[in-house]
Design a protein around this motif. Sequence first.
Motif, PDB file in Angstrom:
ATOM      1  N   GLU A  62       0.826  -1.215   0.000  1.00 46.05           N
ATOM      2  CA  GLU A  62       0.000   0.000   0.000  1.00 46.05           C
ATOM      3  C   GLU A  62       0.859   1.265   0.000  1.00 46.05           C
ATOM      4  O   GLU A  62       0.506   2.252  -0.636  1.00 46.05           O
ATOM      5  CB  GLU A  62      -0.951  -0.008   1.198  1.00 46.05           C
ATOM      6  CG  GLU A  62      -1.950   1.135   1.167  1.00 46.05           C
ATOM      7  CD  GLU A  62      -2.981   1.058   2.274  1.00 46.05           C
ATOM      8  OE1 GLU A  62      -2.958   0.089   3.076  1.00 46.05           O
ATOM      9  OE2 GLU A  62      -3.821   1.974   2.348  1.00 46.05           O
TER      10      GLU A  62
ATOM     11  N   GLU B 209      -0.798   8.599 -11.783  1.00 49.14           N
ATOM     12  CA  GLU B 209      -1.556   9.849 -11.606  1.00 49.14           C
ATOM     13  C   GLU B 209      -0.886  11.076 -12.224  1.00 49.14           C
ATOM     14  O   GLU B 209      -0.737  12.100 -11.575  1.00 49.14           O
ATOM     15  CB  GLU B 209      -1.833  10.090 -10.117  1.00 49.14           C
ATOM     16  CG  GLU B 209      -2.629   8.958  -9.487  1.00 49.14           C
ATOM     17  CD  GLU B 209      -2.813   9.094  -7.975  1.00 49.14           C
ATOM     18  OE1 GLU B 209      -2.422  10.127  -7.410  1.00 49.14           O
ATOM     19  OE2 GLU B 209      -3.340   8.148  -7.363  1.00 49.14           O
TER      20      GLU B 209
ATOM     21  N   LYS C 294       6.743   3.053  -2.253  1.00 49.97           N
ATOM     22  CA  LYS C 294       6.727   4.414  -2.783  1.00 49.97           C
ATOM     23  C   LYS C 294       8.096   5.068  -2.565  1.00 49.97           C
ATOM     24  O   LYS C 294       8.897   4.629  -1.740  1.00 49.97           O
ATOM     25  CB  LYS C 294       5.588   5.191  -2.115  1.00 49.97           C
ATOM     26  CG  LYS C 294       4.216   4.640  -2.542  1.00 49.97           C
ATOM     27  CD  LYS C 294       3.061   5.223  -1.755  1.00 49.97           C
ATOM     28  CE  LYS C 294       1.722   4.650  -2.225  1.00 49.97           C
ATOM     29  NZ  LYS C 294       0.584   5.119  -1.400  1.00 49.97           N
TER      30      LYS C 294
ATOM     31  N   GLU D 133      -7.106  -0.546  -7.515  1.00 54.27           N
ATOM     32  CA  GLU D 133      -7.240  -0.044  -6.138  1.00 54.27           C
ATOM     33  C   GLU D 133      -8.706   0.006  -5.724  1.00 54.27           C
ATOM     34  O   GLU D 133      -9.164   0.967  -5.092  1.00 54.27           O
ATOM     35  CB  GLU D 133      -6.616   1.358  -6.019  1.00 54.27           C
ATOM     36  CG  GLU D 133      -5.168   1.418  -6.466  1.00 54.27           C
ATOM     37  CD  GLU D 133      -4.514   2.782  -6.280  1.00 54.27           C
ATOM     38  OE1 GLU D 133      -5.076   3.658  -5.589  1.00 54.27           O
ATOM     39  OE2 GLU D 133      -3.418   2.975  -6.846  1.00 54.27           O
TER      40      GLU D 133
ATOM     41  N   HIS E  32       4.088  -0.881  -6.781  1.00 54.26           N
ATOM     42  CA  HIS E  32       3.376   0.415  -6.717  1.00 54.26           C
ATOM     43  C   HIS E  32       4.179   1.379  -5.862  1.00 54.26           C
ATOM     44  O   HIS E  32       4.278   1.137  -4.690  1.00 54.26           O
ATOM     45  CB  HIS E  32       1.993   0.187  -6.111  1.00 54.26           C
ATOM     46  CG  HIS E  32       1.186   1.429  -5.916  1.00 54.26           C
ATOM     47  ND1 HIS E  32       0.534   2.053  -6.952  1.00 54.26           N
ATOM     48  CD2 HIS E  32       0.914   2.177  -4.812  1.00 54.26           C
ATOM     49  CE1 HIS E  32      -0.108   3.116  -6.498  1.00 54.26           C
ATOM     50  NE2 HIS E  32       0.098   3.215  -5.193  1.00 54.26           N
TER      51      HIS E  32
HETATM   52  O1  G3I Z   1       4.131   6.140   8.068  1.00 48.80           O
HETATM   53  C1  G3I Z   1       3.799   7.433   8.589  1.00 48.80           C
HETATM   54  C2  G3I Z   1       4.014   7.486  10.059  1.00 48.80           C
HETATM   55  O2  G3I Z   1       5.380   7.297  10.329  1.00 48.80           O
HETATM   56  C3  G3I Z   1       3.520   8.843  10.559  1.00 48.80           C
HETATM   57  O3  G3I Z   1       3.657   8.913  11.949  1.00 48.80           O
HETATM   58  C4  G3I Z   1       2.057   9.034  10.196  1.00 48.80           C
HETATM   59  C5  G3I Z   1       1.521  10.402  10.637  1.00 48.80           C
HETATM   60  O4  G3I Z   1       0.754  11.005   9.634  1.00 48.80           O
HETATM   61  O5  G3I Z   1       1.952   8.963   8.802  1.00 48.80           O
HETATM   62  C6  G3I Z   1       2.354   7.728   8.262  1.00 48.80           C
HETATM   63  O6  G3I Z   1       2.262   7.841   6.882  1.00 48.80           O
HETATM   64  C7  G3I Z   1       0.964   7.731   6.330  1.00 48.80           C
HETATM   65  C8  G3I Z   1       1.022   6.603   5.303  1.00 48.80           C
HETATM   66  O7  G3I Z   1      -0.208   6.526   4.621  1.00 48.80           O
HETATM   67  C9  G3I Z   1       1.306   5.246   5.947  1.00 48.80           C
HETATM   68  O8  G3I Z   1       0.287   4.915   6.835  1.00 48.80           O
HETATM   69  C10 G3I Z   1       0.611   9.039   5.664  1.00 48.80           C
HETATM   70  O9  G3I Z   1       0.433  10.043   6.614  1.00 48.80           O
HETATM   71  C11 G3I Z   1      -0.647   8.871   4.846  1.00 48.80           C
HETATM   72  O10 G3I Z   1      -0.855  10.047   4.075  1.00 48.80           O
HETATM   73  C12 G3I Z   1      -0.495   7.691   3.899  1.00 48.80           C
HETATM   74  O11 G3I Z   1      -1.713   7.551   3.177  1.00 48.80           O
HETATM   75  C13 G3I Z   1      -1.624   6.748   2.019  1.00 48.80           C
HETATM   76  C14 G3I Z   1      -1.933   7.573   0.784  1.00 48.80           C
HETATM   77  O12 G3I Z   1      -1.920   6.729  -0.351  1.00 48.80           O
HETATM   78  C15 G3I Z   1      -0.942   8.701   0.611  1.00 48.80           C
HETATM   79  O13 G3I Z   1      -1.076   9.306  -0.613  1.00 48.80           O
HETATM   80  C16 G3I Z   1      -2.637   5.625   2.144  1.00 48.80           C
HETATM   81  O14 G3I Z   1      -2.245   4.752   3.211  1.00 48.80           O
HETATM   82  C17 G3I Z   1      -2.703   4.826   0.842  1.00 48.80           C
HETATM   83  O15 G3I Z   1      -3.797   3.934   0.906  1.00 48.80           O
HETATM   84  C18 G3I Z   1      -2.930   5.781  -0.322  1.00 48.80           C
HETATM   85  O16 G3I Z   1      -2.949   5.032  -1.509  1.00 48.80           O
HETATM   86  C19 G3I Z   1      -3.182   5.783  -2.699  1.00 48.80           C
HETATM   87  C20 G3I Z   1      -2.396   5.097  -3.814  1.00 48.80           C
HETATM   88  O17 G3I Z   1      -1.048   4.965  -3.460  1.00 48.80           O
HETATM   89  C21 G3I Z   1      -2.529   5.859  -5.125  1.00 48.80           C
HETATM   90  N1  G3I Z   1      -3.931   6.080  -5.457  1.00 48.80           N
HETATM   91  C22 G3I Z   1      -4.759   6.659  -4.414  1.00 48.80           C
HETATM   92  C23 G3I Z   1      -4.653   5.838  -3.133  1.00 48.80           C
HETATM   93  C24 G3I Z   1      -5.596   6.359  -2.066  1.00 48.80           C
HETATM   94  O18 G3I Z   1      -5.264   7.646  -1.677  1.00 48.80           O
END
Ligand code: G3I
Length: 305
Positions: free
Chosen positions: A43, A127, A47, A235, A80
């Motif tokens: 997920e 994207e 990246k 997704e 991904h």
């Molecule tokens: O890992 C950090 C952690 O160390 C930190 O303390 C915490 C505080 O915010 O953040 C954590 O990172 C988060 C990460 O997910 C891992 O959990 C980010 O904030 C959060 O923004 C991130 O969100 C991800 C998102 O992409 C970011 O763009 C989602 O899990 C993930 O499902 C989502 O996936 C995307 C696809 O890659 C592309 N298409 C859209 C899809 C949904 O948004």
Amino acid sequence: ADTLGAAAAGQGRYFGAAVAANHLGEAQYAATLNREFNSVTPENEMKWDAVEPNRGSFSFSRADQIVNHARGQGMKVRGHTLVWHSQLPGWVSGLAASDLRSAMNNHITQVMTHYKGNIDSWDVVNEAFQDGGSGARRSSPFQDKLGNGFIEEAFRTARATDPAAKLCYNDYNTDGVNAKSTAVYNMVKDFKARGVPIDCVGFQSHFNPNSPVPSDYRANLQRFADLGVDVQITELDIEGSGQAQATNYGNVVRACLAVSRCTGLTVWGIPDKYSWRASGTPLLFDDNYNKKPAYTAALSALGGT
Ligand code: G3I
């Protein structure tokens, strides 16, 4: 067949899930993954910010955990993603054009080499197009400094690095026929005409009441397939609950099965509690890993029971 993966395999498809490394230690999570799915997409762990947080210094351990788990279970892995404007470390956005080009190509080469032989399909570029009616490219460090050619360059570098991996372009709000999907369609058509290597297009398929499953979903998948690329639902999640959600899931699965080049589907998470849509219930399993009506509809659309 009585699991999603086995039923999909019976149709010549895979059925995958997005997986987060930090949940693999949860027994029910791993048991559900291992039982139901035959493909995995990390997920967040592959990246750019996760694998190359500092220039030239790569950290693959969390992504390796997922890949090792999946490969140990005989599952496919979708990579991904290699080039994306989001979850991009600050050092990349700070580079001038010529440096950015070599950093992009080095990133693709290093990451793909590390996983060579273990990745079925890569989202090479994610994207890159704007929402709305313009059909324009999205502003990003890559677009703004390297111009339209960055996508082609990324695909050429990817092919040279791992000729056996399928190379995909992946995007959202491109699921139906609209200005954005037509812009992607025109790019793929141009790539095929000029021999730029591209094998597949990913349709993210994040659906909710404001962005429902389009009525021309199947037709849109088919027009891309007719260009000579595979299509994948990459997704999938659908906001909602109960029978309405189940009907939507069934329709999505049937759309893929109706397109011979639709090679598989991936749902963006396993239980609702781990969905990126924090307050939603868009997935196939509830928070206790019970199968929802959406699960039953997806399984039955795949011909399983
Ligand atoms: O890992 C950090 C952690 O160390 C930190 O303390 C915490 C505080 O915010 O953040 C954590 O990172 C988060 C990460 O997910 C891992 O959990 C980010 O904030 C959060 O923004 C991130 O969100 C991800 C998102 O992409 C970011 O763009 C989602 O899990 C993930 O499902 C989502 O996936 C995307 C696809 O890659 C592309 N298409 C859209 C899809 C949904 O948004």
